[in-house]
Design an enzyme around this catalytic site. Structure first.
Site, PDB file in Angstrom:
ATOM      1  N   TRP A 184       0.850  -1.191   0.000  1.00  0.00           N
ATOM      2  CA  TRP A 184       0.000   0.000   0.000  1.00  0.00           C
ATOM      3  C   TRP A 184       0.879   1.231   0.000  1.00  0.00           C
ATOM      4  O   TRP A 184       1.872   1.281   0.729  1.00  0.00           O
ATOM      5  CB  TRP A 184      -0.923   0.045   1.229  1.00  0.00           C
ATOM      6  CG  TRP A 184      -1.625   1.371   1.295  1.00  0.00           C
ATOM      7  CD1 TRP A 184      -2.678   1.776   0.527  1.00  0.00           C
ATOM      8  CD2 TRP A 184      -1.261   2.495   2.112  1.00  0.00           C
ATOM      9  NE1 TRP A 184      -3.004   3.083   0.816  1.00  0.00           N
ATOM     10  CE2 TRP A 184      -2.145   3.553   1.785  1.00  0.00           C
ATOM     11  CE3 TRP A 184      -0.278   2.725   3.068  1.00  0.00           C
ATOM     12  CZ2 TRP A 184      -2.083   4.807   2.387  1.00  0.00           C
ATOM     13  CZ3 TRP A 184      -0.208   3.983   3.675  1.00  0.00           C
ATOM     14  CH2 TRP A 184      -1.105   4.999   3.334  1.00  0.00           C
ATOM     15  N   GLU A 225      -3.228  -3.119  -2.119  1.00  0.00           N
ATOM     16  CA  GLU A 225      -4.352  -2.495  -1.406  1.00  0.00           C
ATOM     17  C   GLU A 225      -4.729  -1.176  -2.067  1.00  0.00           C
ATOM     18  O   GLU A 225      -3.870  -0.337  -2.321  1.00  0.00           O
ATOM     19  CB  GLU A 225      -3.944  -2.244   0.060  1.00  0.00           C
ATOM     20  CG  GLU A 225      -5.022  -1.547   0.894  1.00  0.00           C
ATOM     21  CD  GLU A 225      -4.583  -1.295   2.349  1.00  0.00           C
ATOM     22  OE1 GLU A 225      -3.394  -1.464   2.654  1.00  0.00           O
ATOM     23  OE2 GLU A 225      -5.455  -0.930   3.163  1.00  0.00           O
ATOM     24  N   LYS A 227      -7.154   2.448  -2.388  1.00  0.00           N
ATOM     25  CA  LYS A 227      -7.685   3.483  -1.492  1.00  0.00           C
ATOM     26  C   LYS A 227      -8.374   4.550  -2.322  1.00  0.00           C
ATOM     27  O   LYS A 227      -8.001   4.782  -3.477  1.00  0.00           O
ATOM     28  CB  LYS A 227      -6.537   4.095  -0.684  1.00  0.00           C
ATOM     29  CG  LYS A 227      -7.000   4.967   0.467  1.00  0.00           C
ATOM     30  CD  LYS A 227      -5.901   5.179   1.490  1.00  0.00           C
ATOM     31  CE  LYS A 227      -6.388   6.118   2.577  1.00  0.00           C
ATOM     32  NZ  LYS A 227      -5.402   6.264   3.654  1.00  0.00           N
ATOM     33  N   ASP A 259      -9.558  -2.812   2.023  1.00  0.00           N
ATOM     34  CA  ASP A 259      -9.650  -2.240   3.366  1.00  0.00           C
ATOM     35  C   ASP A 259     -11.021  -1.573   3.410  1.00  0.00           C
ATOM     36  O   ASP A 259     -11.320  -0.723   2.557  1.00  0.00           O
ATOM     37  CB  ASP A 259      -8.503  -1.235   3.551  1.00  0.00           C
ATOM     38  CG  ASP A 259      -8.529  -0.530   4.896  1.00  0.00           C
ATOM     39  OD1 ASP A 259      -9.606  -0.047   5.302  1.00  0.00           O
ATOM     40  OD2 ASP A 259      -7.458  -0.427   5.532  1.00  0.00           O
ATOM     41  N   HIS A 262     -11.652   2.143   2.765  1.00  0.00           N
ATOM     42  CA  HIS A 262     -11.094   2.773   1.573  1.00  0.00           C
ATOM     43  C   HIS A 262     -12.056   2.935   0.402  1.00  0.00           C
ATOM     44  O   HIS A 262     -11.637   2.940  -0.750  1.00  0.00           O
ATOM     45  CB  HIS A 262      -9.868   1.978   1.109  1.00  0.00           C
ATOM     46  CG  HIS A 262      -8.705   2.101   2.050  1.00  0.00           C
ATOM     47  ND1 HIS A 262      -7.452   1.647   1.758  1.00  0.00           N
ATOM     48  CD2 HIS A 262      -8.617   2.657   3.287  1.00  0.00           C
ATOM     49  CE1 HIS A 262      -6.627   1.894   2.776  1.00  0.00           C
ATOM     50  NE2 HIS A 262      -7.325   2.500   3.716  1.00  0.00           N
ATOM     51  N   HIS A 286      -8.366  -5.823   4.965  1.00  0.00           N
ATOM     52  CA  HIS A 286      -8.027  -5.038   6.140  1.00  0.00           C
ATOM     53  C   HIS A 286      -9.359  -4.696   6.790  1.00  0.00           C
ATOM     54  O   HIS A 286     -10.192  -4.018   6.182  1.00  0.00           O
ATOM     55  CB  HIS A 286      -7.288  -3.752   5.767  1.00  0.00           C
ATOM     56  CG  HIS A 286      -5.810  -3.926   5.703  1.00  0.00           C
ATOM     57  ND1 HIS A 286      -4.945  -2.904   5.434  1.00  0.00           N
ATOM     58  CD2 HIS A 286      -5.043  -5.027   5.924  1.00  0.00           C
ATOM     59  CE1 HIS A 286      -3.699  -3.360   5.477  1.00  0.00           C
ATOM     60  NE2 HIS A 286      -3.735  -4.647   5.756  1.00  0.00           N
ATOM     61  N   ASP A 294     -12.163   7.155   6.179  1.00  0.00           N
ATOM     62  CA  ASP A 294     -11.172   6.139   6.584  1.00  0.00           C
ATOM     63  C   ASP A 294     -10.528   6.526   7.916  1.00  0.00           C
ATOM     64  O   ASP A 294      -9.352   6.823   7.996  1.00  0.00           O
ATOM     65  CB  ASP A 294     -10.101   6.056   5.481  1.00  0.00           C
ATOM     66  CG  ASP A 294      -9.014   5.035   5.785  1.00  0.00           C
ATOM     67  OD1 ASP A 294      -9.338   3.981   6.341  1.00  0.00           O
ATOM     68  OD2 ASP A 294      -7.843   5.308   5.463  1.00  0.00           O
ATOM     69  N   ASP A 296     -10.208   4.769  10.692  1.00  0.00           N
ATOM     70  CA  ASP A 296      -9.519   3.709  11.424  1.00  0.00           C
ATOM     71  C   ASP A 296      -9.889   3.624  12.895  1.00  0.00           C
ATOM     72  O   ASP A 296      -9.017   3.508  13.761  1.00  0.00           O
ATOM     73  CB  ASP A 296      -7.995   3.839  11.235  1.00  0.00           C
ATOM     74  CG  ASP A 296      -7.576   3.405   9.834  1.00  0.00           C
ATOM     75  OD1 ASP A 296      -7.707   2.216   9.531  1.00  0.00           O
ATOM     76  OD2 ASP A 296      -7.143   4.263   9.038  1.00  0.00           O
ATOM     77  N   ASP A 326      -6.837  -3.607  10.800  1.00  0.00           N
ATOM     78  CA  ASP A 326      -6.073  -2.395  10.477  1.00  0.00           C
ATOM     79  C   ASP A 326      -6.809  -1.175  11.005  1.00  0.00           C
ATOM     80  O   ASP A 326      -7.733  -0.678  10.367  1.00  0.00           O
ATOM     81  CB  ASP A 326      -5.864  -2.279   8.959  1.00  0.00           C
ATOM     82  CG  ASP A 326      -5.097  -1.013   8.597  1.00  0.00           C
ATOM     83  OD1 ASP A 326      -4.463  -0.419   9.488  1.00  0.00           O
ATOM     84  OD2 ASP A 326      -5.136  -0.609   7.416  1.00  0.00           O
TER      85      ASP A 326
HETATM   86  C1  RNT Z   1      -3.826   3.181   4.986  1.00  0.00           C
HETATM   87  C2  RNT Z   1      -3.921   1.714   4.739  1.00  0.00           C
HETATM   88  C3  RNT Z   1      -2.752   0.906   5.214  1.00  0.00           C
HETATM   89  C4  RNT Z   1      -2.259   1.343   6.561  1.00  0.00           C
HETATM   90  C5  RNT Z   1      -1.253   0.415   7.181  1.00  0.00           C
HETATM   91  C6  RNT Z   1      -0.527   1.065   8.319  1.00  0.00           C
HETATM   92  O1  RNT Z   1      -4.978   3.851   4.698  1.00  0.00           O
HETATM   93  O2  RNT Z   1      -5.092   1.216   5.285  1.00  0.00           O
HETATM   94  O3  RNT Z   1      -3.088  -0.422   5.186  1.00  0.00           O
HETATM   95  O4  RNT Z   1      -3.305   1.519   7.467  1.00  0.00           O
HETATM   96  O5  RNT Z   1      -0.426  -0.074   6.237  1.00  0.00           O
HETATM   97 ZN    ZN Z   2      -5.345  -0.850   5.297  1.00  0.00          ZN
END
Ligand code: RNT
Ligand code: ZN
Length: 419
Positions: A184, A225, A227, A259, A262, A286, A294, A296, A326
């Site tokens: 990523w 990955e 986004k 993820d 994303h 993720h 996003d 988290d 994640d």
């Molecule tokens: C970032 C991605 C990625 C990170 C990690 C730390 O938006 O989700 O996967 O969160 O690699």
């Molecule tokens: Zn991620």
């Protein structure tokens, strides 16, 4: 009724649905879920002093953050003791551990810089996953890494990726478990670019060069990955959904990684899982909790989390979907955040396994949609909590109502002493 009696009663109720709760518990114990090291220190790592970059951000400054490999491992050990089920250790390259006075830049990382992590993983019987770190580094030039127009910059990051392929293979050989290596980058532009194809062509070539690093495809599982956007990178992301999905589809052995933070807010990864399963032998996830974007947040036992778990379980895809957490929350106790998210995903898997999936599919296929709605709602209030308690007991892990006391104790005995 005591816990055992409640479990026996719950077991009888689920048996009415044709579900064997003992078998479900036994199976859940064996499903690996990757635990991300970066929740413990706000994605800082050990190889730089600079800020977190790449369009991601941790917010909050809850006291007691891990500052050294020893502290991070100690905290992770505490968190692991509060998690039922099977874990994999998910590392970022920035968590390399150097000897006193030693340093290797990211393009020169070697397996030996992760030997202590391998030891840690073995001690806890965990396989390992890996991530090259394309952020928080002075060679991120103008926000770009693998897609940079500057050849020296791009080469540095390609070499980093290659080093990570070698380290991933080392992890797999050491632990005997295949290593999922996720690529990523936050590459993109804050404002409207003049060229959207050029960076993608360079990105494509860079990832191809990384994947050309010799490796055993049974041991290393590279992923890409996607986004939609990052902070300060709002207008254009090189590794968009279409880009990464097409890349994975056209490159043997490369998996798409989704993820669930994303995508545009009304899109759901639960629906994308079966879409990809129709084409890819294996995919990766993720698992996070986006709040409006996003963000988290810590994974909770919420609707979309449950739906994602259902799509994996009812499509018999537990062996085809590599599941990794994640998220990073610095506003609350980090050990609690770690354990809470892991427990929530375990709960979601348990819920999916306690659902009469074959019966519900049959109702759909015979167009009994009214009955389907009624049954899907009925199952929601079955006594899953009693099965969950039994599962925690069998795993020797604190019950939900005892969990916080453990956190408080660790905070007062360990975290509060870090000044
Ligand atoms: C970032 C991605 C990625 C990170 C990690 C730390 O938006 O989700 O996967 O969160 O690699
Ligand atoms: Zn991620």
């Amino acid at each position: 009724m005591n816990q055992k009696e409640r479990y026996e009663a719950a077991k009888a109720r689920y048996a009415e649905l044709g579900i064997d709760t003992d078998a479900v518990i036994a199976k859940l114990k064996e499903i690996p879920v990757a635990l991300h090291c970066w929740q413990g220190d706000d994605v800082t790592g050990f190889d730089h002093d600079g800020p977190l970059t790449g369009g991601i951000q941790t917010t909050g400054n809850y006291p007691g953050k891990a500052r050294t490999p020893q502290e991070l491992m100690q905290d992770m050990e505490k968190a692991l003791s509060l998690m039922p089920g099977k874990k994999k250790l998910n590392l970022h390259a920035s968590y390399a551990i150097f000897e006193e006075g030693e340093f290797a830049d990211r393009d020169a990382l070697e397996p030996k810089h992760f030997a202590k992590w391998v030891e840690f993983a073995k001690k806890h019987n965990m396989g390992m996953d890996f991530n090259p770190t394309y952020f928080s580094h002075d060679k991120v030039k103008d926000g770009l890494t693998l897609s940079s127009p500057d050849e020296e910059t791009r080469k540095f990051w390609i070499d980093h990726g290659k080093a990570c392929v070698r380290i991933s293979e080392y992890f797999a050989k050491e632990t005997g478990v295949p290593c999922v290596m996720n690529i990523w980058t936050g590459d993109g532009y804050k404002d409207i670019p003049a060229d959207r194809l050029g960076p993608r062509m360079r990105y494509k070539d860079s990832i191809e060069q990384i994947l050309a690093e010799p490796h055993d495809a049974k041991l290393v599982k590279p992923c890409v990955e996607s986004k939609v956007f990052g902070i300060g990178v709002e207008s254009y992301t090189v590794g968009s959904a279409e880009f990464t999905l097409s890349f994975a589809a056209t490159h043997e052995g490369c998996l798409p990684l989704m993820d669930n933070g994303h995508y545009h807010p009304t899109e759901v990864v639960s629906d994308k899982i079966p879409a990809l399963l129709a084409f890819f032998p294996e995919i990766a996830l993720h698992i996070t909790r986006p709040v409006r974007w996003d963000s988290d947040h810590v994974v909770l036992y919420d609707d979309e989390t449950r739906e994602m778990a259902k799509e994996i379980v009812r499509n018999d895809a537990l062996e085809r979907v590599f599941m990794a957490l994640d998220y990073f929350d610095a506003s609350i106790n980090r050990v609690s955040a770690w354990a809470m998210g892991f427990r929530s995903w375990q709960k979601a898997l348990l819920n999916a396994m306690l659902t009469p999936n074959a019966l519900l599919k049959e109702l759909q296929d015979t167009n009994q949609m009214t009955k389907l709605m009624v049954l899907q709602e009925a199952v929601k209030t079955f006594p899953m909590g009693d099965v969950w308690e039994e599962y925690l007991n069998q795993c020797g892990v604190a019950q939900d109502m005892e969990f916080f006391a453990e956190i408080e104790k660790y905070e007062s005995e360990v975290l509060s002493k870090r000044k």
